[in-house]
Design a protein around this motif. Structure first.
Motif, PDB file in Angstrom:
ATOM      1  N   UNK A 123       0.842  -1.187   0.000  1.00 19.32           N
ATOM      2  CA  UNK A 123       0.000   0.000   0.000  1.00 19.32           C
ATOM      3  C   UNK A 123       0.883   1.245   0.000  1.00 19.32           C
ATOM      4  N   UNK A 124       0.304   2.365  -0.343  1.00 18.45           N
ATOM      5  CA  UNK A 124       1.058   3.619  -0.343  1.00 18.45           C
ATOM      6  C   UNK A 124       1.586   3.897   1.059  1.00 18.45           C
ATOM      7  N   UNK A 125       2.881   4.196   1.143  1.00 18.42           N
ATOM      8  CA  UNK A 125       3.529   4.537   2.410  1.00 18.42           C
ATOM      9  C   UNK A 125       4.631   5.537   2.096  1.00 18.42           C
ATOM     10  N   UNK A 126       4.402   6.788   2.413  1.00 22.27           N
ATOM     11  CA  UNK A 126       5.361   7.845   2.077  1.00 22.27           C
ATOM     12  C   UNK A 126       6.749   7.556   2.643  1.00 22.27           C
ATOM     13  N   UNK A 127       6.836   6.891   3.783  1.00 20.53           N
ATOM     14  CA  UNK A 127       8.145   6.632   4.390  1.00 20.53           C
ATOM     15  C   UNK A 127       8.970   5.622   3.589  1.00 20.53           C
ATOM     16  N   UNK A 128       8.353   4.936   2.638  1.00 22.91           N
ATOM     17  CA  UNK A 128       9.070   3.981   1.788  1.00 22.91           C
ATOM     18  C   UNK A 128       9.753   4.670   0.597  1.00 22.91           C
ATOM     19  N   UNK A 129       9.407   5.918   0.342  1.00 24.79           N
ATOM     20  CA  UNK A 129       9.926   6.635  -0.825  1.00 24.79           C
ATOM     21  C   UNK A 129      11.271   7.283  -0.524  1.00 24.79           C
ATOM     22  N   UNK A 130      12.152   7.246  -1.527  1.00 31.15           N
ATOM     23  CA  UNK A 130      13.376   8.046  -1.523  1.00 31.15           C
ATOM     24  C   UNK A 130      13.190   9.039  -2.659  1.00 31.15           C
ATOM     25  N   UNK A 131      12.975  10.299  -2.323  1.00 27.69           N
ATOM     26  CA  UNK A 131      12.636  11.302  -3.334  1.00 27.69           C
ATOM     27  C   UNK A 131      13.806  12.224  -3.680  1.00 27.69           C
ATOM     28  N   UNK A 132      14.880  12.135  -2.941  1.00 29.34           N
ATOM     29  CA  UNK A 132      16.045  12.964  -3.194  1.00 29.34           C
ATOM     30  C   UNK A 132      17.125  12.087  -3.830  1.00 29.34           C
ATOM     31  N   UNK A 133      17.570  12.462  -5.041  1.00 28.41           N
ATOM     32  CA  UNK A 133      18.517  11.630  -5.782  1.00 28.41           C
ATOM     33  C   UNK A 133      19.847  11.475  -5.052  1.00 28.41           C
TER      34      UNK A 133
END
Length: 141
Positions: A123-133
């Motif tokens: 499911x969507x979980x913002x804490x799983x994202x790495x958004x900064x290269x």
């Protein structure tokens, strides 16, 4: 037969069965834990990509696995495992790319009428994202 040769880690080619009926269209089948190599917890699609200069994605996941398809039109899928970068033309409705954890990905160069379909392992979980290269590169070391 597909002609995609992936050079990045944490990726793979997923081919779905395609039953063609010239008169009645195509039936394309995806099974969890078979062609899709995980239990599917989320399905989403992206359409109305009218701005052909848009770049979507621009992130990696820490744990989530995904398989992405272009079910109409075409786009360029950018893949980056922290060492190797590759762009893949997505234009076959039954050929998808497995996006494993720790694989930076982007989508761009959308054709008119392009539709992307994604199966996700969680499911969507913002804490799983790495958004900064830069953070992504640091984490891949």
């Amino acid at each position: 037969m597909n002609s995609i040769e992936l050079k990045v880690n944490h990726s793979g080619i997923v081919t779905l069965a395609k039953i063609q009926d010239d008169r009645d269209g195509n039936l394309i089948i995806a099974n969890a834990l078979k062609e899709i190599p995980f239990e599917i917890k989320r399905v989403y699609y992206i359409n109305q990509l009218e701005n052909s200069v848009s770049i979507r994605g621009k992130h990696a996941h820490k744990k989530c696995e995904q398989v992405i398809f272009c079910i109409s039109g075409s786009f360029l899928l950018g893949l980056d495992d922290g060492k190797v970068q590759q762009k893949v033309l997505m234009n076959k409705d039954n050929i998808g790319i497995y996006l494993g954890p720790m694989l930076w990905h982007t989508m761009e160069d959308f054709s008119a009428g392009c539709v992307l379909l994604v199966f996700a392992s969680d499911y969507y979980d913002e804490s799983d994202y790495i958004r900064n290269y830069e953070d992504f590169i640091r984490l891949t070391k």
